[in-house]
Scaffold this active site. Structure first.
Site, PDB file in Angstrom:
ATOM      1  N   ASP A 103      -0.064  43.082 -51.726  1.00  0.00           N
ATOM      2  CA  ASP A 103       0.410  41.770 -52.178  1.00  0.00           C
ATOM      3  C   ASP A 103      -0.666  40.690 -52.048  1.00  0.00           C
ATOM      4  O   ASP A 103      -0.939  39.963 -52.990  1.00  0.00           O
ATOM      5  CB  ASP A 103       1.686  41.347 -51.422  1.00  0.00           C
ATOM      6  CG  ASP A 103       1.536  41.423 -49.900  1.00  0.00           C
ATOM      7  OD1 ASP A 103       0.493  41.915 -49.399  1.00  0.00           O
ATOM      8  OD2 ASP A 103       2.471  40.990 -49.202  1.00  0.00           O
ATOM      9  N   ASP A 106      -5.899  38.141 -47.250  1.00  0.00           N
ATOM     10  CA  ASP A 106      -6.156  36.844 -46.616  1.00  0.00           C
ATOM     11  C   ASP A 106      -7.530  36.952 -45.921  1.00  0.00           C
ATOM     12  O   ASP A 106      -8.555  36.719 -46.552  1.00  0.00           O
ATOM     13  CB  ASP A 106      -4.991  36.585 -45.648  1.00  0.00           C
ATOM     14  CG  ASP A 106      -5.056  35.248 -44.954  1.00  0.00           C
ATOM     15  OD1 ASP A 106      -5.691  34.331 -45.482  1.00  0.00           O
ATOM     16  OD2 ASP A 106      -4.462  35.098 -43.866  1.00  0.00           O
TER      17      ASP A 106
HETATM   18  P1  IMP Z   1      -5.198  39.787 -43.748  1.00  0.00           P
HETATM   19  O1  IMP Z   1      -5.516  38.507 -43.034  1.00  0.00           O
HETATM   20  O2  IMP Z   1      -5.982  39.930 -45.044  1.00  0.00           O
HETATM   21  O3  IMP Z   1      -5.402  40.981 -42.834  1.00  0.00           O
HETATM   22  O4  IMP Z   1      -3.677  39.723 -44.152  1.00  0.00           O
HETATM   23  C1  IMP Z   1      -2.699  40.295 -43.351  1.00  0.00           C
HETATM   24  C2  IMP Z   1      -1.319  40.213 -43.951  1.00  0.00           C
HETATM   25  O5  IMP Z   1      -0.849  38.898 -43.676  1.00  0.00           O
HETATM   26  C3  IMP Z   1      -1.132  40.368 -45.468  1.00  0.00           C
HETATM   27  O6  IMP Z   1      -1.026  41.704 -45.903  1.00  0.00           O
HETATM   28  C4  IMP Z   1       0.189  39.655 -45.645  1.00  0.00           C
HETATM   29  O7  IMP Z   1       1.259  40.533 -45.361  1.00  0.00           O
HETATM   30  C5  IMP Z   1       0.122  38.547 -44.624  1.00  0.00           C
HETATM   31  N1  IMP Z   1      -0.242  37.258 -45.233  1.00  0.00           N
HETATM   32  C6  IMP Z   1      -1.441  36.656 -45.284  1.00  0.00           C
HETATM   33  N2  IMP Z   1      -1.380  35.463 -45.905  1.00  0.00           N
HETATM   34  C7  IMP Z   1      -0.078  35.329 -46.265  1.00  0.00           C
HETATM   35  C8  IMP Z   1       0.636  34.294 -46.965  1.00  0.00           C
HETATM   36  O8  IMP Z   1       0.121  33.247 -47.389  1.00  0.00           O
HETATM   37  N3  IMP Z   1       1.968  34.533 -47.140  1.00  0.00           N
HETATM   38  C9  IMP Z   1       2.603  35.649 -46.705  1.00  0.00           C
HETATM   39  N4  IMP Z   1       1.973  36.631 -46.049  1.00  0.00           N
HETATM   40  C10 IMP Z   1       0.644  36.469 -45.836  1.00  0.00           C
HETATM   41 MG    MG Z   2       0.637  42.940 -47.251  1.00  0.00          MG
END
Ligand code: IMP
Ligand code: MG
Length: 179
Positions: A103, A106
Site C-alpha cells: 500500500d 514511508d
Molecule cells: P515504512 O516506514 O516504509 O517501513 O512503513 C511501514 C508501514 O507503516 C507501512 O507499510 C504502512 O502500513 C504504515 N504507514 C506508513 N505511513 C502511513 C500512512 O501515512 N498511513 C497509514 N499507514 C502508514
Molecule cells: Mg503496508
C-alpha cells in the site's frame, strides 16, 4: 472535509476516480510485462488488500494470489524498523515470478526487509507494485517497479490504509489532520 469516528477530519488527497484510473493503468502495464510467465501476486496484509483486489482485476493473465502479514513495530505513526512476519505464505515461492503488492512505502524499512527475505526463497523474480510513496521520508532505498502516486509527508488513510485500525473502508485516500 468529512467526519469519521476515529481518525477525525479528513482532507481528500486522492479521489476514488483518480485511484481507479491509476490502478487500471498499472494493471495494463503488469499484464504486458508478465505475459507468458507464471505470476504470483503477493499481497502484503493488511493495508494492501483493497488495492490488490482492484489491481488483480486489471491483470488479464492467469495468476495465483498469496498473502503475507507484516508488522513493523513502532510508536503511534512511526516505524522502528523492527519487522516481523505475522502470517507467512503457505506455498513455496521458488521458481515463481512474484509481484509484491504494497500500500505505502514511508521510510522503506518494512518493504526492504520483506524484499530481502523473499529473495532468499529462490523466486524466478521479485518485483514491487506499490500504490503510495512518501519520498521525503526515505531511510532505506527502495526500487519501485510500479508506483501509483508520490505523496507528501502527511499521515494518510483510506483505500485500505488505516489509522490505529480505522479508516480502511474509505473509498478515497485522505490526509488526517494532526491531533
Ligand atoms: P515504512 O516506514 O516504509 O517501513 O512503513 C511501514 C508501514 O507503516 C507501512 O507499510 C504502512 O502500513 C504504515 N504507514 C506508513 N505511513 C502511513 C500512512 O501515512 N498511513 C497509514 N499507514 C502508514
Ligand atoms: Mg503496508
Amino acid at each position: 472535509m468529512t467526519a469519521l469516528p476515529g481518525p477525525g477530519p479528513i482532507e481528500v488527497l486522492l479521489s476514488a476516480e483518480r485511484i481507479a484510473a491509476c490502478v487500471a493503468d498499472m494493471g495494463r502495464q503488469i499484464t504486458a510485462d508478465y505475459r507468458g510467465k507464471d505470476l504470483t501476486v503477493l499481497v502484503v496484509l493488511k493495508g494492501s488488500f483493497i488495492f490488490a483486489a482492484d489491481l488483480m482485476r486489471h491483470i488479464d493473465l492467469p495468476l495465483t494470489a498469496e498473502f503475507i502479514g507484516v508488522r513493523s513495530y513502532g510508536s503511534g505513526r512511526e516505524t522502528s524498523g523492527v519487522v516481523e512476519i505475522t502470517l507467512d505464505v503457505k506455498y513455496p515461492l521458488n521458481g515463481r515470478h512474484v509481484l509484491v503488492v504494497e500500500d505505502i512505502v514511508d521510510t522503506g524499512l518494512t518493504i526492504s526487509y520483506l524484499m530481502k527475505n523473499l529473495a532468499t526463497r529462490m523466486p524466478a523474480s521479485v518485483r514491487l507494485a506499490c500504490l503510495l510513496h512518501k519520498p521525503s521520508r526515505t531511510r532505506a532505498p527502495v526500487h519501485f517497479d510500479y508506483l501509483g502516486f508520490e505523496v507528501p509527508d502527511r499521515f494518510v488513510v483510506g483505500y485500505g490504509l488505516d489509522d490505529a485500525g480505522v479508516g480502511r473502508n474509505l473509498p478515497y485516500i485522505g490526509i488526517i489532520e494532526k491531533g
